[in-house]
Enzyme design. Structure first.
Site: not given
Ligand code: NAD
Length: 281
Positions: A76, A109, A46, A51
């Site tokens: 997106k 998005h 994704d 990004y």
């Molecule tokens: P997430 O909830 O996936 O959290 C990621 C963070 O959690 C990492 O940076 C790390 O600090 C921690 N983490 C990950 N794996 C871990 C583990 N196994 N143990 C401990 N800590 C861990 O947050 P995110 O990146 O905001 O969301 C995931 C994805 O969703 C994004 O990368 C993106 O692709 C998507 N996203 C989309 C939108 C949108 O507006 N459509 C907004 C935010 C994110």
């Protein structure tokens, strides 16, 4: 290698239920970590224009030696590109950066309620799907009213709705609307961005019971309640750990306990922006 379960869209196509997200990952780092995600077993990536790492994702895809049929790639359309013609042009630029001929899933998005271009933008996505450039089309960060307008004004129901969703903010209303209208729900920030949620005592207790980690328990909860889920990490051991959540099966008691963590009723739980009021370029 563990096979990722798939869910079926209202257009008949399928999506791997677990994917790998790359928000806040630099372009050159994206190339490396998407490669690590492929090695761990992820086949669904994704990304988004905003990004700034579509090119890095594209290089990782080219280096992976996997066929397009084995992969599921989402990008997106950014807010500044909303509108019919500008969407068609922005799509081509994204595809150029990704190095792809056909995209598995293209999303609007953000709804951008004040900008009010989302229906015209949606019509452009419908056209891209008709032309065979995009296999499936959906949206991100909409409200029930916005989704209803897309359906009423075009007759085309989004395949999926990508929204902020984690145990502290479980989006029951949008999930129910999706289920009633054939729209899959995809969870962004599924781990609550790795903060307090992964230290929660309820999650820790369930993790100990299953000899799993808190992140695996949270991902397993998403899978169990029918979400598509796209956790992010740039640490190789955590990328593998997150893919390993496919091996964790929660029971009804675990799911009920995690459902109980929702904070929406008290107006809390949301980390990101509220799509109903957010308009940003
Ligand atoms: P997430 O909830 O996936 O959290 C990621 C963070 O959690 C990492 O940076 C790390 O600090 C921690 N983490 C990950 N794996 C871990 C583990 N196994 N143990 C401990 N800590 C861990 O947050 P995110 O990146 O905001 O969301 C995931 C994805 O969703 C994004 O990368 C993106 O692709 C998507 N996203 C989309 C939108 C949108 O507006 N459509 C907004 C935010 C994110």
């Amino acid at each position: 290698m563990t096979l990722t379960p798939t869910l079926t869209f209202n257009d008949g196509n399928t999506i791997p239920q677990l994917g790998y997200g790359v928000w806040q990952v630099e372009d050159d780092v994206a190339e490396k970590v998407v490669g690590q995600a492929f090695d761990a077993g992820f086949r669904h990536i994704d990304t988004a224009k905003i990004y700034g790492n579509e090119a890095g994702v594209g290089r990782a895809i080219a280096a992976a030696g996997l066929s397009p049929e084995q992969l599921f790639i989402t990008t997106k359309l950014w807010n500044a590109d909303q509108g019919y013609e500008s969407t068609l042009a922005a799509f081509e630029e994204s595809m150029e950066r990704l190095g792809l001929e056909t995209l598995d899933l293209y999303l609007i998005h953000w709804m951008q309620p004040k900008q009010e271009k989302f229906v015209d933008t949606w019509k452009a996505l419908i056209e891209l799907q008709k032309r065979g450039r995009v296999t499936s089309i959906g949206v991100s960060n909409f409200t029930v009213e916005g989704l209803q307008r897309l359906i009423d004004e075009t007759g085309v129901v989004p395949a999926i709705h990508q929204i902020e969703l984690h145990p502290y903010f479980s989006q029951q209303g949008l999930r129910e609307f999706g289920a009633a209208n054939g729209i899959l729900t995809q969870a962004w920030s599924p781990l609550g961005q790795g903060g307090e949620l992964l230290k929660d005592s309820v999650v820790a207790g369930i993790a100990a019971k299953h000899q799993a980690t808190p992140a695996q328990v949270v991902i397993a909860w998403h899978l169990a309640i029918g979400n598509v889920v796209i956790p992010k990490s740039v640490t190789e051991s955590r990328i593998k750990e997150n893919f390993g959540a496919l091996e964790v099966t929660l029971d009804d008691q675990d799911i009920a306990a995690i459902n109980g963590l929702d904070r929406s009723a008290s107006g809390e739980g949301r980390i990101g922006a509220d799509p109903a009021v957010s308009d940003f370029a």
